[in-house]
Each structure stands twice: as structure tokens, then as C-alpha cells.
Scaffold this motif. Structure first.
Motif: not given
Length: 114
Positions: A60-68, A70-79
Motif C-alpha cells: 500500500t505504501w512506499k517510502w525512503s529514508g536513511s540509516w546509520k 550510532e552509540g550501538g543503536e540503529i538510527c533511521r530517518k524517514y521524514d
């Protein structure tokens, strides 16, 4: 929502790199009091391309973002800004939790990844 399992093991920063870089994940996430299915591809250069939706209509939905990582955690950014979370492993399943140790996202690595 389920609690984080007693046998869950936190994934290390080094393991996160292998878990996300050039990998595709399939799973489910909890939002607006409903579970949705999703599939995301994570490129080595930190880009995310995903799709998801209700079980009956998983594209139903499509999206994009970025990941990195940091500090032993996964960091994701969408909007908006990056949201960082620890990742836990229970067998072959990976989980992300909320502030109350409730599982909000669950995924596996696609064997035909990327």
C-alpha cells in the motif's frame, strides 16, 4: 503488545553493520494500534527503500529514508530527524522495542537479500 523475550540478546554495533548494510528485512511494525507488514532494503551507503501496509495489501505504501549506526543503536530517518533504537535478537528474529520494553517492530533478514 508483547514484552521483550527473556532470552533476547542486544545486537552489538559491529553486528548492526552486518545486519543492515546491503540487507533486506521483512517483518511487521505496530502503528496506530494495528500491526502492518513491511519490507525494507538497506544500502551500504545508508539509504533505505521500503514498502508496507495491511496484511491484505502489503504494498500500500512506499517510502525512503536513511540509516546509520550510532552509540550501538540503529538510527533511521524517514521524514524528520533520526530516531535511534537498540536492536535485540531472539533466534533468527530481530526486535525493536518502545520505552516500556514492548516489541514495536519485528523482522528477519531476507535470504534472497538484497
Amino acid at each position: 503488545l508483547d514484552d521483550l523475550a527473556d532470552n533476547a540478546v542486544m545486537v552489538t554495533a559491529q553486528e548492526l553493520e552486518a545486519l543492515f548494510s546491503d540487507q533486506t528485512h521483512s517483518g511487521k511494525y505496530y502503528e496506530r494500534r494495528i500491526w502492518y507488514v513491511y519490507r525494507e532494503s538497506n544500502s551500504p551507503d545508508g539509504q533505505i527503500v521500503g514498502s508496507g501496509g495491511p496484511t491484505a495489501r502489503p504494498d500500500t505504501w512506499k517510502w525512503s529514508g536513511s540509516w546509520k549506526i550510532e552509540g550501538g543503536e540503529i538510527c533511521r530517518k524517514y521524514d524528520e530527524g533520526f530516531n535511534c533504537e537498540p536492536v535485540y535478537r531472539v533466534g533468527a528474529v530481530y526486535q525493536l522495542i518502545d520505552d516500556h520494553d514492548k516489541v514495536l517492530t519485528e523482522f528477519t533478514v531476507d535470504t534472497n537479500s538484497p
